[in-house]
Design an enzyme around this catalytic site. Sequence first.
Site, PDB file in Angstrom:
ATOM      1  N   GLU A 172       6.977   3.781  -8.718  1.00  0.00           N
ATOM      2  CA  GLU A 172       5.631   4.134  -9.187  1.00  0.00           C
ATOM      3  C   GLU A 172       5.284   3.334 -10.441  1.00  0.00           C
ATOM      4  OE1 GLU A 172       4.025   5.721  -7.139  1.00  0.00           O
ATOM      5  OE2 GLU A 172       5.322   7.131  -6.095  1.00  0.00           O
ATOM      6  N   ALA A 173       5.659   2.068 -10.420  1.00  0.00           N
ATOM      7  CA  ALA A 173       5.479   1.214 -11.606  1.00  0.00           C
ATOM      8  C   ALA A 173       4.016   0.982 -11.948  1.00  0.00           C
ATOM      9  CB  ALA A 173       6.182  -0.127 -11.385  1.00  0.00           C
ATOM     10  N   GLY A 216       6.854   2.139   2.566  1.00  0.00           N
ATOM     11  CA  GLY A 216       8.305   2.171   2.397  1.00  0.00           C
ATOM     12  C   GLY A 216       8.833   1.687   1.065  1.00  0.00           C
ATOM     13  N   THR A 237       0.841  -1.191   0.000  1.00  0.00           N
ATOM     14  CA  THR A 237       0.000   0.000   0.000  1.00  0.00           C
ATOM     15  C   THR A 237       0.879   1.246   0.000  1.00  0.00           C
ATOM     16  OG1 THR A 237      -0.050   0.101   2.413  1.00  0.00           O
ATOM     17  CG2 THR A 237      -1.777  -1.185   1.340  1.00  0.00           C
TER      18      THR A 237
END
Length: 216
Positions: A87-88, A14, A10
Amino acid sequence: MSELVFFSGTMDCGKSTLALQIGHNRSARGLQGVIFTRDDRAGEGKLSSRLGLVTEAVEASEGMDLYAYLVTELSKGGRADYVIVDEAQFLAPEQIDQLARIVDDLDMDVFAFGITTDFRTKLFPGSQRLIELADRIEQLQVEALCWCGARATHNARTVSGEMVVEGAQVVVGDVNRPAEEIGYEVLCRRHHRRRVTSATARAGALSPDVLPVNHA
């Protein structure tokens, strides 16, 4: 053997911090990597962590061929021993295919980081393709927590502190935005289903009225 590894979790668990740590560990051993990102909270061409760490990155814009970019850099005398993608989830499925090609044809490890589902609990197309293609999927062990203290499993989009379930799939925001802005909050499944954010929970606790029972 090189791998395509998908690190998922989520928001607020981290992922970007781990991406930066992987890059640091490899650079300390003399390896050089290429970092791709899309729509980072710190702005274009940045990979940032909520802990305050930030590094330069290549913005993987819409329509960009990541495999071709890497081949071009190598043909110009550049060096790349591995690839990091943060941010794939925002990448297009064909860009995920390009990452797999980097692994298979260029023999490089690719470490992709992203959330799996959006604020409506629907898979991001990029994350879906990673699940289909990745050699390995790793769930991050640092658990984000819902306001109630339970393990957070879902990402909620909020406006003025209230959860919304309609709108464009991608709206760049963060978990630390002021309540009156469009922001995000991580919730457990129970409170995501009931649309109870930390703000609405506080309001309910202060209300003298009895809350209605929601059987949804």
